[in-house]
Design a protein around this motif. Structure first.
Motif, short mmCIF file in Angstrom:
data_model
loop_
_atom_site.label_atom_id
_atom_site.label_comp_id
_atom_site.label_asym_id
_atom_site.label_seq_id
_atom_site.Cartn_x
_atom_site.Cartn_y
_atom_site.Cartn_z
N GLY A 80 38.15 36.63 33.93
CA GLY A 80 39.17 35.60 34.32
C GLY A 80 39.05 35.65 35.95
N ILE A 81 39.67 34.24 36.35
CA ILE A 81 40.02 34.05 37.96
C ILE A 81 40.99 35.00 38.22
N THR A 82 40.77 35.70 39.05
CA THR A 82 41.69 36.62 39.85
C THR A 82 42.84 35.82 40.96
N ALA A 129 40.63 24.99 38.01
CA ALA A 129 40.38 26.50 37.34
C ALA A 129 38.87 26.46 36.89
N ASN A 130 38.56 25.32 36.12
CA ASN A 130 37.23 25.40 35.53
C ASN A 130 36.11 25.30 36.54
N THR A 173 51.27 42.63 38.01
CA THR A 173 50.86 43.22 39.15
C THR A 173 49.09 42.65 39.02
N ASN A 174 48.85 41.90 38.22
CA ASN A 174 47.80 41.66 37.85
C ASN A 174 47.63 40.15 37.02
N MET A 175 47.21 39.22 37.39
CA MET A 175 47.07 37.67 36.56
C MET A 175 45.57 37.31 36.54
N ARG A 176 45.14 36.58 35.52
CA ARG A 176 43.95 36.20 35.36
C ARG A 176 43.97 34.72 34.74
N VAL A 177 43.45 33.94 35.18
CA VAL A 177 43.32 32.42 34.78
C VAL A 177 42.01 32.38 33.93
#
Length: 98
Positions: free
Chosen positions: A33-35, A89-90, A58-62
């Motif tokens: 995923g995109i950080t 995002a794409n 503490t950590n997200m992803r798209v």
């Protein structure tokens, strides 16, 4: 990697995943995923907003037009990405994979 009950439920509901695939999808999101640091423009600002709303994150992803919110490597929840950010995002994801 671990998943909270809430995280599993949201993943199944929002991605239509089966019980078997839930952990694999979460692992793929964490790895591919995109950080937050890779996000740009409006996507970065949206992730900033989510970060301050979910202070335990503490950590997200798209990934697949969804935002996966982790605490370390524990999936907390999955949120839909606003439609106006999906194209951006794409585009970032394609350039990341190239």
């Amino acid at each position: 990697m671990k998943l909270t009950k809430h995280g599993k439920d949201r993943l199944k509901k929002r991605l239509g995943a089966s019980k078997k695939n839930v952990e694999k999808i979460a692992q793929d999101a964490l790895q591919n995923g995109i950080t937050h640091s890779e996000a740009k423009g409006r996507l970065s600002k949206y992730l900033d907003k989510l970060f301050f709303q979910h202070q335990t994150a503490t950590n997200m992803r798209v990934y697949h037009e969804k935002v996966f919110i982790f605490r370390g490597e524990v999936l907390i929840t999955v949120l839909p990405l606003p439609h106006n950010l999906c194209d951006l995002a794409n585009k970032i994801h394609k350039s990341k994979m190239a």
